[in-house]
Design a protein around this motif. Structure first.
Motif, PDB file in Angstrom:
ATOM      1  N   HIS A 106       3.935 -37.617  -1.140  1.00 33.75           N
ATOM      2  CA  HIS A 106       3.354 -37.106  -2.374  1.00 33.75           C
ATOM      3  C   HIS A 106       1.832 -36.988  -2.308  1.00 33.75           C
ATOM      4  CE1 HIS A 106       2.835 -41.433  -2.888  1.00 33.75           C
ATOM      5  NE2 HIS A 106       1.953 -41.176  -3.832  1.00 33.75           N
ATOM      6  N   ARG A 107       1.233 -37.470  -1.198  1.00 33.29           N
ATOM      7  CA  ARG A 107      -0.216 -37.371  -1.027  1.00 33.29           C
ATOM      8  C   ARG A 107      -0.602 -36.320   0.008  1.00 33.29           C
ATOM      9  NH1 ARG A 107      -3.377 -39.253  -4.647  1.00 33.29           N
ATOM     10  NH2 ARG A 107      -4.988 -39.829  -3.122  1.00 33.29           N
ATOM     11  N   ILE A 108       0.339 -35.472   0.393  1.00 36.25           N
ATOM     12  CA  ILE A 108       0.097 -34.492   1.461  1.00 36.25           C
ATOM     13  C   ILE A 108       0.443 -33.097   0.956  1.00 36.25           C
ATOM     14  CG2 ILE A 108       0.619 -33.805   3.821  1.00 36.25           C
ATOM     15  CD1 ILE A 108       1.607 -36.700   4.304  1.00 36.25           C
ATOM     16  N   ARG A 109      -0.463 -32.151   1.147  1.00 32.41           N
ATOM     17  CA  ARG A 109      -0.195 -30.755   0.837  1.00 32.41           C
ATOM     18  C   ARG A 109      -0.467 -29.915   2.086  1.00 32.41           C
ATOM     19  NH1 ARG A 109      -5.342 -29.782  -3.340  1.00 32.41           N
ATOM     20  NH2 ARG A 109      -6.712 -28.742  -1.828  1.00 32.41           N
ATOM     21  N   LEU A 110       0.193 -28.776   2.199  1.00 30.70           N
ATOM     22  CA  LEU A 110       0.159 -27.966   3.411  1.00 30.70           C
ATOM     23  C   LEU A 110      -0.286 -26.550   3.074  1.00 30.70           C
ATOM     24  CD1 LEU A 110       2.850 -28.008   6.194  1.00 30.70           C
ATOM     25  CD2 LEU A 110       2.094 -25.816   5.255  1.00 30.70           C
ATOM     26  N   HIS A 111      -1.315 -26.089   3.764  1.00 31.62           N
ATOM     27  CA  HIS A 111      -1.878 -24.753   3.530  1.00 31.62           C
ATOM     28  C   HIS A 111      -1.459 -23.782   4.622  1.00 31.62           C
ATOM     29  CE1 HIS A 111      -4.592 -21.447   2.860  1.00 31.62           C
ATOM     30  NE2 HIS A 111      -5.245 -21.679   3.984  1.00 31.62           N
ATOM     31  N   VAL A 112      -0.977 -22.608   4.212  1.00 31.42           N
ATOM     32  CA  VAL A 112      -0.614 -21.545   5.141  1.00 31.42           C
ATOM     33  C   VAL A 112      -1.335 -20.270   4.719  1.00 31.42           C
ATOM     34  CG1 VAL A 112       1.264 -20.136   6.076  1.00 31.42           C
ATOM     35  CG2 VAL A 112       1.665 -22.549   5.556  1.00 31.42           C
ATOM     36  N   ASP A 138       9.888 -32.766  -6.690  1.00 31.87           N
ATOM     37  CA  ASP A 138       8.684 -33.597  -6.600  1.00 31.87           C
ATOM     38  C   ASP A 138       7.543 -32.876  -5.889  1.00 31.87           C
ATOM     39  OD1 ASP A 138       9.795 -33.567  -4.071  1.00 31.87           O
ATOM     40  OD2 ASP A 138       9.413 -35.682  -3.661  1.00 31.87           O
ATOM     41  N   GLN A 139       7.654 -31.573  -5.687  1.00 36.30           N
ATOM     42  CA  GLN A 139       6.622 -30.829  -4.981  1.00 36.30           C
ATOM     43  C   GLN A 139       5.796 -29.969  -5.937  1.00 36.30           C
ATOM     44  OE1 GLN A 139       9.125 -28.832  -2.019  1.00 36.30           O
ATOM     45  NE2 GLN A 139       8.221 -30.104  -0.420  1.00 36.30           N
ATOM     46  N   ILE A 140       4.548 -29.734  -5.538  1.00 36.90           N
ATOM     47  CA  ILE A 140       3.646 -28.883  -6.322  1.00 36.90           C
ATOM     48  C   ILE A 140       3.280 -27.638  -5.520  1.00 36.90           C
ATOM     49  CG2 ILE A 140       2.710 -30.799  -7.675  1.00 36.90           C
ATOM     50  CD1 ILE A 140       0.451 -29.279  -5.083  1.00 36.90           C
ATOM     51  N   LEU A 141       2.750 -26.643  -6.226  1.00 39.46           N
ATOM     52  CA  LEU A 141       2.241 -25.441  -5.587  1.00 39.46           C
ATOM     53  C   LEU A 141       0.802 -25.227  -6.015  1.00 39.46           C
ATOM     54  CD1 LEU A 141       2.597 -22.787  -3.959  1.00 39.46           C
ATOM     55  CD2 LEU A 141       3.315 -21.709  -6.115  1.00 39.46           C
ATOM     56  N   VAL A 142      -0.102 -25.178  -5.050  1.00 38.18           N
ATOM     57  CA  VAL A 142      -1.472 -24.736  -5.305  1.00 38.18           C
ATOM     58  C   VAL A 142      -1.490 -23.241  -5.012  1.00 38.18           C
ATOM     59  CG1 VAL A 142      -3.910 -24.952  -4.707  1.00 38.18           C
ATOM     60  CG2 VAL A 142      -2.429 -26.976  -4.650  1.00 38.18           C
ATOM     61  N   ALA A 143      -1.593 -22.443  -6.049  1.00 35.95           N
ATOM     62  CA  ALA A 143      -1.519 -20.998  -5.900  1.00 35.95           C
ATOM     63  C   ALA A 143      -2.908 -20.401  -5.758  1.00 35.95           C
ATOM     64  CB  ALA A 143      -0.811 -20.384  -7.106  1.00 35.95           C
ATOM     65  N   GLY A 144      -3.118 -19.645  -4.706  1.00 32.74           N
ATOM     66  CA  GLY A 144      -4.382 -18.940  -4.549  1.00 32.74           C
ATOM     67  C   GLY A 144      -4.487 -17.830  -5.580  1.00 32.74           C
ATOM     68  N   ILE A 198       8.900 -23.030   6.585  1.00 27.04           N
ATOM     69  CA  ILE A 198       7.784 -23.802   6.058  1.00 27.04           C
ATOM     70  C   ILE A 198       8.267 -24.891   5.104  1.00 27.04           C
ATOM     71  CG2 ILE A 198       5.744 -23.645   4.556  1.00 27.04           C
ATOM     72  CD1 ILE A 198       5.276 -20.845   5.798  1.00 27.04           C
ATOM     73  N   LEU A 199       9.266 -24.574   4.315  1.00 28.00           N
ATOM     74  CA  LEU A 199       9.752 -25.517   3.309  1.00 28.00           C
ATOM     75  C   LEU A 199      10.442 -26.733   3.922  1.00 28.00           C
ATOM     76  CD1 LEU A 199      11.081 -23.123   0.505  1.00 28.00           C
ATOM     77  CD2 LEU A 199       8.941 -24.422   0.561  1.00 28.00           C
ATOM     78  N   HIS A 200      10.651 -26.729   5.231  1.00 30.13           N
ATOM     79  CA  HIS A 200      11.202 -27.916   5.889  1.00 30.13           C
ATOM     80  C   HIS A 200      10.134 -28.976   6.149  1.00 30.13           C
ATOM     81  CE1 HIS A 200      14.751 -25.325   6.991  1.00 30.13           C
ATOM     82  NE2 HIS A 200      15.344 -26.450   6.642  1.00 30.13           N
ATOM     83  N   ALA A 201       8.885 -28.641   5.918  1.00 32.38           N
ATOM     84  CA  ALA A 201       7.828 -29.643   6.075  1.00 32.38           C
ATOM     85  C   ALA A 201       7.992 -30.728   5.015  1.00 32.38           C
ATOM     86  CB  ALA A 201       6.458 -28.982   5.944  1.00 32.38           C
ATOM     87  N   LYS A 202       7.896 -31.965   5.439  1.00 33.25           N
ATOM     88  CA  LYS A 202       8.126 -33.102   4.544  1.00 33.25           C
ATOM     89  C   LYS A 202       6.821 -33.486   3.849  1.00 33.25           C
ATOM     90  CE  LYS A 202      12.012 -34.671   7.353  1.00 33.25           C
ATOM     91  NZ  LYS A 202      12.567 -35.757   8.211  1.00 33.25           N
ATOM     92  N   VAL A 203       6.361 -32.566   2.988  1.00 31.77           N
ATOM     93  CA  VAL A 203       5.094 -32.733   2.289  1.00 31.77           C
ATOM     94  C   VAL A 203       5.327 -32.646   0.788  1.00 31.77           C
ATOM     95  CG1 VAL A 203       3.769 -31.788   4.220  1.00 31.77           C
ATOM     96  CG2 VAL A 203       4.603 -30.242   2.430  1.00 31.77           C
ATOM     97  N   GLY A 204       4.290 -32.992   0.039  1.00 32.53           N
ATOM     98  CA  GLY A 204       4.412 -33.006  -1.413  1.00 32.53           C
ATOM     99  C   GLY A 204       4.022 -31.709  -2.083  1.00 32.53           C
ATOM    100  N   GLY A 205       3.520 -30.751  -1.321  1.00 34.17           N
ATOM    101  CA  GLY A 205       3.130 -29.490  -1.943  1.00 34.17           C
ATOM    102  C   GLY A 205       2.617 -28.493  -0.929  1.00 34.17           C
TER     103      GLY A 205
END
Length: 389
Positions: A249-255, A309-315, A277-284
């Motif tokens: 929950h403390r990790i987000r992944l940027h593509v 439990d995942q978030i999206l940071v939308a550009g 990408i969605l197989h990454a075990k990250v929080g967002g």
């Protein structure tokens, strides 16, 4: 990360404009010139101290250090990894090579600029790759913590970024390991120590993974799509190995598809890579939806929903144009993305990429950057009022 906040929070993707004097030092060092280490460290420290209050004044809820002390989002690691030497050679981008007039204009526009190159003077992996950056990472975290201290209570969280094993493997090419899998595994082990250090310092970790899209029209441009998807799967496996045991929950992944102004008509569609990408075990995830090539792809989340439990940071801000987006435009973008996501409480507003991913390479003037971020914050407030009455 903040799920269910009282409003749509704002953040960005990492790099922010560096002072010109600091950019010159980074550029000189990237070219292999001798640079006084104390002078560079002092300039970076001053830049970090200045960049934090600017972010807060612009309305950023989740700031970072602007990557001020790094020559680029990935090549700063040349001082934190062993086994590097020799030379790597990056090829061209498929979309740029397809338009020779544009390519010539682009080269002319960049000629003579004081920048830290992402294509020249690149090292290769010529020996065993291990991590020796503990002291440098600890100093970077402490420097950022000190800069944040006067702003206590004025921001929600803070983040630091680190590159994925995949983008390091693409830029720092393998000339030592018997296979790509072995090289990625070694990078995962090495980089995992940096990832943990960021989290242990109390920051959110952002994994920068442009390789998961960019490399399709770069190193994989002449190979079948299936080969590229296989590469993405191997990178995600390496990422999951690197972050095993760390708080998801403390990790987000940027593509992204590369932070450059170009045709981008050779970009791989998000539809082809999102399931992997969605197989990454990250929080967002941090994804670009402001640029005109990928603005429509938020609709994919209707078919491929995030975990609860995942978030999206939308550009919602383009980092390659000096247009200042109107707050109403930002709000409309957020509203459309929230509809696709299905839950506005898991949506954050962000930028498509960094504003200066390699020192001096930014396309947007510094004063315009801050105007764009203020507009993003204003638009996020508008969208919050409409989506959360």
């Amino acid at each position: 990360m903040s799920i269910g906040a009282d409003r749509i929070l704002t953040t960005h993707t990492g790099s922010l404009p560096r002072p010109r004097a600091l950019t010159r030092l980074h550029a000189r060092r990237a070219r292999g010139e001798a640079v006084d280490a104390a002078e560079l460290a002092a300039a970076a420290q001053a830049a970090v101290a200045a960049i934090v209050p600017k972010q807060i004044a612009a309305g950023i809820d989740i700031p970072n250090n602007g990557e001020q002390g790094r020559e680029s989002f990935v090549l700063y690691l040349r001082d934190r990894l062993t086994g590097l030497g020799g030379e790597s050679r990056r090829g061209g981008w498929q979309d740029i090579d397809a338009y020779p007039e544009f390519k010539a204009d682009l080269q002319a526009a960049n000629a003579g600029k004081e920048t830290a190159s992402m294509t020249a003077n690149l090292p290769a992996a010529v020996g065993e790759v291990t991590y020796v950056g503990e002291a440098a990472m600890a100093a970077e975290c402490a420097e950022f913590s000190n800069a944040l201290a006067p702003a206590k209570g004025q921001y929600r969280e803070a983040f630091l970024a680190a590159p994925s094993p995949g983008i390091v493997a693409a830029v720092v090419q393998n000339q030592h390991y018997e296979s790509e899998e072995a090289y990625l595994a070694a990078l995962a082990t090495a980089l995992g120590r940096e990832y943990r250090a960021i989290l242990d310092a109390g920051f959110i970790l952002q994994l920068d993974c442009p390789d998961l899209a960019l490399e399709r029209h770069a190193s994989y441009q002449d190979r079948p799509l299936s080969d590229f998807i296989g590469f993405c799967e191997r990178v995600i496996t390496a990422i999951n190995r690197a972050i095993e045991g760390l708080p998801r929950h403390r990790i987000r992944l940027h593509v992204c598809w590369g932070n450059y102004e170009g045709p981008h008509d050779a970009d791989v569609p998000l539809a082809y890579i999102l399931p992997t990408i969605l197989h990454a075990k990250v929080g967002g995830f941090v994804l670009p939806f402001a640029n005109p090539r990928h603005a429509h792809e938020h609709r994919l989340f209707r078919k491929h929903p995030l975990a609860e439990d995942q978030i999206l940071v939308a550009g919602v801000i383009d980092t390659l144009t000096n247009f200042v987006e109107h707050p109403e435009v930002v709000a409309e973008r957020l509203e459309r993305i929230a509809e696709s996501l299905g839950d506005p409480k898991r949506l954050l507003a962000g930028t498509d990429c960094g504003f200066d991913t390699a020192a001096g390479r930014g396309r947007v003037s510094a004063d315009v950057v801050w105007a764009k971020l203020r507009s993003m914050a204003d638009g996020a407030r508008l969208a919050s009022e409409r989506l959360r009455p």
